[in-house]
Design a protein around this motif. Structure first.
Motif, mmCIF file in Angstrom:
data_model
loop_
_atom_site.group_PDB
_atom_site.id
_atom_site.type_symbol
_atom_site.label_atom_id
_atom_site.label_comp_id
_atom_site.label_asym_id
_atom_site.label_seq_id
_atom_site.Cartn_x
_atom_site.Cartn_y
_atom_site.Cartn_z
ATOM 1 N N SER A 64 0.822 -1.201 0.000
ATOM 2 C CA SER A 64 0.000 0.000 0.000
ATOM 3 C C SER A 64 0.861 1.258 0.000
ATOM 4 C CB SER A 64 -0.928 -0.003 1.213
ATOM 5 O OG SER A 64 -1.656 1.194 1.310
ATOM 6 N N GLY A 65 1.906 1.248 0.819
ATOM 7 C CA GLY A 65 2.799 2.398 0.879
ATOM 8 C C GLY A 65 3.493 2.653 -0.448
ATOM 9 N N PHE A 66 4.008 1.591 -1.058
ATOM 10 C CA PHE A 66 4.694 1.733 -2.333
ATOM 11 C C PHE A 66 3.733 2.248 -3.402
ATOM 12 C CE2 PHE A 66 6.248 0.056 -6.413
ATOM 13 C CZ PHE A 66 7.526 0.582 -6.425
ATOM 14 N N TYR A 67 2.518 1.699 -3.446
ATOM 15 C CA TYR A 67 1.533 2.125 -4.435
ATOM 16 C C TYR A 67 1.128 3.583 -4.210
ATOM 17 C CZ TYR A 67 -2.785 2.358 -7.137
ATOM 18 O OH TYR A 67 -3.759 2.727 -8.012
ATOM 19 N N SER A 68 0.979 3.957 -2.933
ATOM 20 C CA SER A 68 0.614 5.334 -2.612
ATOM 21 C C SER A 68 1.678 6.314 -3.092
ATOM 22 C CB SER A 68 0.403 5.475 -1.101
ATOM 23 O OG SER A 68 0.241 6.814 -0.726
ATOM 24 N N ASP A 69 2.954 5.962 -2.919
ATOM 25 C CA ASP A 69 4.032 6.830 -3.377
ATOM 26 C C ASP A 69 4.077 6.933 -4.909
ATOM 27 O OD1 ASP A 69 5.009 7.648 -0.928
ATOM 28 O OD2 ASP A 69 6.397 5.972 -0.743
ATOM 29 N N ARG A 70 3.698 5.866 -5.589
ATOM 30 C CA ARG A 70 3.676 5.889 -7.057
ATOM 31 C C ARG A 70 2.446 6.621 -7.578
ATOM 32 N NH1 ARG A 70 7.445 4.696 -5.483
ATOM 33 N NH2 ARG A 70 7.825 6.802 -6.283
ATOM 34 N N LEU A 71 1.347 6.592 -6.827
ATOM 35 C CA LEU A 71 0.101 7.203 -7.272
ATOM 36 C C LEU A 71 0.125 8.719 -7.133
ATOM 37 C CD1 LEU A 71 -2.809 6.514 -8.247
ATOM 38 C CD2 LEU A 71 -3.491 6.497 -5.837
ATOM 39 N N GLY A 72 0.804 9.207 -6.081
ATOM 40 C CA GLY A 72 0.853 10.649 -5.850
ATOM 41 C C GLY A 72 -0.308 11.179 -5.035
ATOM 42 N N ARG A 73 -1.141 10.291 -4.521
ATOM 43 C CA ARG A 73 -2.274 10.680 -3.680
ATOM 44 C C ARG A 73 -2.415 9.675 -2.535
ATOM 45 N NH1 ARG A 73 -5.789 14.492 -5.668
ATOM 46 N NH2 ARG A 73 -5.343 15.194 -7.792
ATOM 47 N N ARG A 74 -3.052 10.104 -1.431
ATOM 48 C CA ARG A 74 -3.170 9.254 -0.244
ATOM 49 C C ARG A 74 -4.611 8.957 0.161
ATOM 50 N NH1 ARG A 74 2.406 8.352 -0.209
ATOM 51 N NH2 ARG A 74 3.577 10.229 0.269
ATOM 52 N N LYS A 75 -5.486 9.934 0.070
ATOM 53 C CA LYS A 75 -6.771 9.852 0.755
ATOM 54 C C LYS A 75 -7.633 8.678 0.292
ATOM 55 C CE LYS A 75 -11.045 12.355 1.764
ATOM 56 N NZ LYS A 75 -11.798 13.610 1.679
ATOM 57 N N ASP A 192 -6.831 15.807 0.741
ATOM 58 C CA ASP A 192 -5.626 15.137 0.268
ATOM 59 C C ASP A 192 -4.510 16.162 0.046
ATOM 60 O OD1 ASP A 192 -3.999 13.069 -0.505
ATOM 61 O OD2 ASP A 192 -5.376 12.279 -2.020
ATOM 62 N N VAL A 193 -3.270 15.702 0.065
ATOM 63 C CA VAL A 193 -2.109 16.551 -0.220
ATOM 64 C C VAL A 193 -1.371 15.913 -1.397
ATOM 65 C CG1 VAL A 193 -0.033 17.644 0.725
ATOM 66 C CG2 VAL A 193 -1.962 17.109 2.239
ATOM 67 N N PRO A 194 -1.832 16.187 -2.614
ATOM 68 C CA PRO A 194 -1.212 15.562 -3.787
ATOM 69 C C PRO A 194 0.249 15.992 -3.952
ATOM 70 C CG PRO A 194 -3.330 16.579 -4.335
ATOM 71 C CD PRO A 194 -2.935 17.086 -2.982
ATOM 72 N N PHE A 195 1.040 15.144 -4.593
ATOM 73 C CA PHE A 195 2.436 15.464 -4.859
ATOM 74 C C PHE A 195 2.839 14.785 -6.157
ATOM 75 C CE2 PHE A 195 2.223 11.573 -2.483
ATOM 76 C CZ PHE A 195 3.191 10.746 -3.042
ATOM 77 N N LEU A 196 3.964 15.210 -6.712
ATOM 78 C CA LEU A 196 4.459 14.635 -7.957
ATOM 79 C C LEU A 196 5.319 13.426 -7.616
ATOM 80 C CD1 LEU A 196 4.609 14.984 -11.037
ATOM 81 C CD2 LEU A 196 6.728 16.295 -10.684
#
Length: 389
Positions: A64-75, A192-196
Motif C-alpha cells: 500500500s505504501g509503495f503504491y501510494s508513493d507511485r500514485l501521488g495521492r493518499r486519501k 488530500d495533499v497531492p504530490f508529484l
C-alpha cells in the motif's frame, strides 16, 4: 505568519482515529477472553491468531505504501482501508469458531495494512517542520483517548448486562456505531495533499537513509521479545483479576497511553527521539516484570506502565521516519518498517503462546522483561551514533 501545528488535516485524522479506536477497543480487550472462555482456544491458538493478524498488516502496508508513493495521492487508499475495517470488525457477533475469529482479525488487519502507510504519510505531509514528535504524539493521544472510551464502554456493558456470551456478542455488534462516525469524518473533513511522484518502477533499498535502517533493526529486534495486549489480558486473569474487571484494567492502559503520548512526543522533539525510545523500551521491561510477579497489583501496575510504552513505541518510530525518509518515499518507508516489525511480531506471538502452554506465563514475562532492559541500554548507549534520531 506561521501555520498552526494542529491544522484541519491533523485534527481530522486525529478525530477519525479517535472513533476508529473507540470501535476497535470495544472488541479487542474482550476477544482473548471470548476465545478462551466461549470458543475454548489454547494460548498457542490465541498467539497464532494475533501473530497472523499482525503479519497481515505488515504484508499489505508495504504494498500500500509503495503504491501510494507511485500514485501521488493518499486519501482514497486511506478511505478504502478504514471503510473495510469498520465493516469487518462487527462480524465477530456471528463467530462460532476460532477459525472465524481468525478470519475476522486477519481481515481487519489487512484493512489496516491498506490504510496505515498512506495515512501516516498524509499526516507527515500535513506536519509543519520541527514538530513531527508532537504531531505523531497528538495522533497517538487521540488513538488512546478513543481506545479509553471504547474499553470503558466494554466494561460498562459487561457490568450492566452480565458476563454471558450474549453480552460479548452484543458489544461486538454495537462497535459499528463509532466506526460509522469515523468514516464520516474521514470522507468529508480530510483534504488530500497531492504530490508529484518519482517515476520509479520498483523500490530501491539504497534510497532510504542509514538512520532509517537502524530504527527498523532496533524495533524489529524489540518486537521479537515483546508481546501485545492479548497476553497482557490473559496474564491479568492468571494474576487474579475478575473477568468483568479486566476491561477496566485495560482502560487504565489506554488512559496512560493517552496521557503520555503528547508529552513523549514533545520531549522527543527537544531531547532526541532515540533517548525517548530507549526509555520507552525500559518502561515495557518494567511493566512485564510487574506482570511476572503473579499478583493483582502487578497486573494493575503492568497495564499502567504498558500504556506509557504504547504511547511512544510506534509514534516515535513514525516521527523518526517522517524526519529521515525522502518526501516521495515516506509511505514506502512506513511500509518497510511495519513489514519488518510485523514479521517479528508473528514469530514472537506464536512462540509466546507455545511457551505459555508448555512452561507457564512467568518465564515468558521474565524473558520479555530482561530483553527489553538490555535493548533499552543498548539503544541509549548508541544514541549519539544515530544523529538524526
Amino acid at each position: 505568519m506561521n501555520k498552526p501545528i494542529l491544522n484541519k488535516n491533523i485534527l481530522g485524522l486525529g478525530a477519525n482515529s479517535f472513533f476508529t479506536d473507540f470501535s476497535t477497543e470495544m472488541i479487542l480487550p474482550l476477544l482473548p477472553i471470548f476465545l478462551e472462555r466461549f470458543l475454548h482456544a489454547t494460548k498457542t491458538q490465541i498467539g497464532l491468531i494475533e501473530g497472523l493478524a499482525e503479519l497481515s498488516v505488515a504484508l499489505l502496508i508495504a504494498l500500500s505504501g509503495f503504491y501510494s508513493d507511485r500514485l501521488g495521492r493518499r486519501k482514497g487508499i486511506v478511505v478504502f482501508g478504514y471503510g473495510l475495517s469498520n465493516l469487518i470488525k462487527p462480524l465477530a457477533f456471528f463467530a462460532q469458531s476460532t477459525t472465524m475469529i481468525m478470519t475476522i482479525r486477519i481481515g481487519d488487519r489487512l484493512a489496516k495494512g491498506i490504510r496505515v502507510a498512506p495515512r501516516d504519510a498524509l499526516i507527515s505531509a500535513s506536519t509543519p517542520n520541527g514538530s513531527s514528535g508532537f504531531v505523531f504524539g497528538f495522533h497517538k493521544m487521540m488513538d488512546g483517548a478513543g481506545a479509553l472510551i471504547g474499553s470503558l464502554s466494554a466494561f460498562a456493558l459487561l457490568w450492566w448486562l452480565g458476563e454471558s456470551e450474549e453480552t460479548f456478542r452484543t458489544i461486538f455488534a454495537l462497535s459499528i456505531m463509532p466506526g460509522i462516525i469515523s468514516m464520516i469524518i474521514l470522507i468529508f473533513l480530510i483534504t488530500d495533499v497531492p504530490f508529484l511522484p518519482t517515476p520509479v518502477s520498483r523500490f530501491r533499498p539504497s534510497a532510504l537513509p542509514t538512520q532509517f535502517y537502524w530504527l527498523v533493526g532496533f524495533q524489529t529486534l524489540f518486537s521479537l521479545f515483546a508481546m501485545n495486549y492479548s497476553f497482557m489480558i490473559l496474564k491479568a486473569g492468571d494474576n487474579g483479576l475478575a473477568l468483568a474487571v479486566i476491561p477496566l484494567a485495560y482502560t487504565l492502559y489506554n488512559l496512560t497511553q493517552a496521557l503520555f503520548a503528547i508529552p513523549i512526543g514533545k520531549l522527543a522533539d527537544r531531547l532526541g527521539k532515540a533517548s525517548l525510545l530507549s526509555f520507552v523500551y525500559l518502561a515495557f521491561g518494567l511493566g512485564a516484570m510487574a506482570m511476572a510477579t503473579g499478583s493483582v497489583w502487578g497486573a494493575w501496575l503492568g497495564f499502567a506502565i504498558y500504556g506509557f510504552f504504547a504511547g511512544g513505541f510506534n509514534s516515535l518510530a513514525k516521527a523518526i521516519i517522517s524526519d529521515t525518509a525522502p518526501y516521495d518515499l515516506k509511505a514506502t518507508a512506513y511500509g518497510v518498517y511495519y513489514t519488518s516489525v510485523g514479521i517479528a511480531t508473528l514469530v514472537s506471538l506464536a512462540v509466546a503462546g507455545w511457551m505459555w502452554d508448555n512452561y507457564g506465563s512467568t518465564l515468558l514475562f521474565v524473558i520479555a522483561s530482561s530483553s527489553a532492559v538490555v535493548l533499552s541500554l543498548t539503544l541509549f548507549m548508541m544514541r549519539n551514533r544515530l544523529a538524526h534520531f
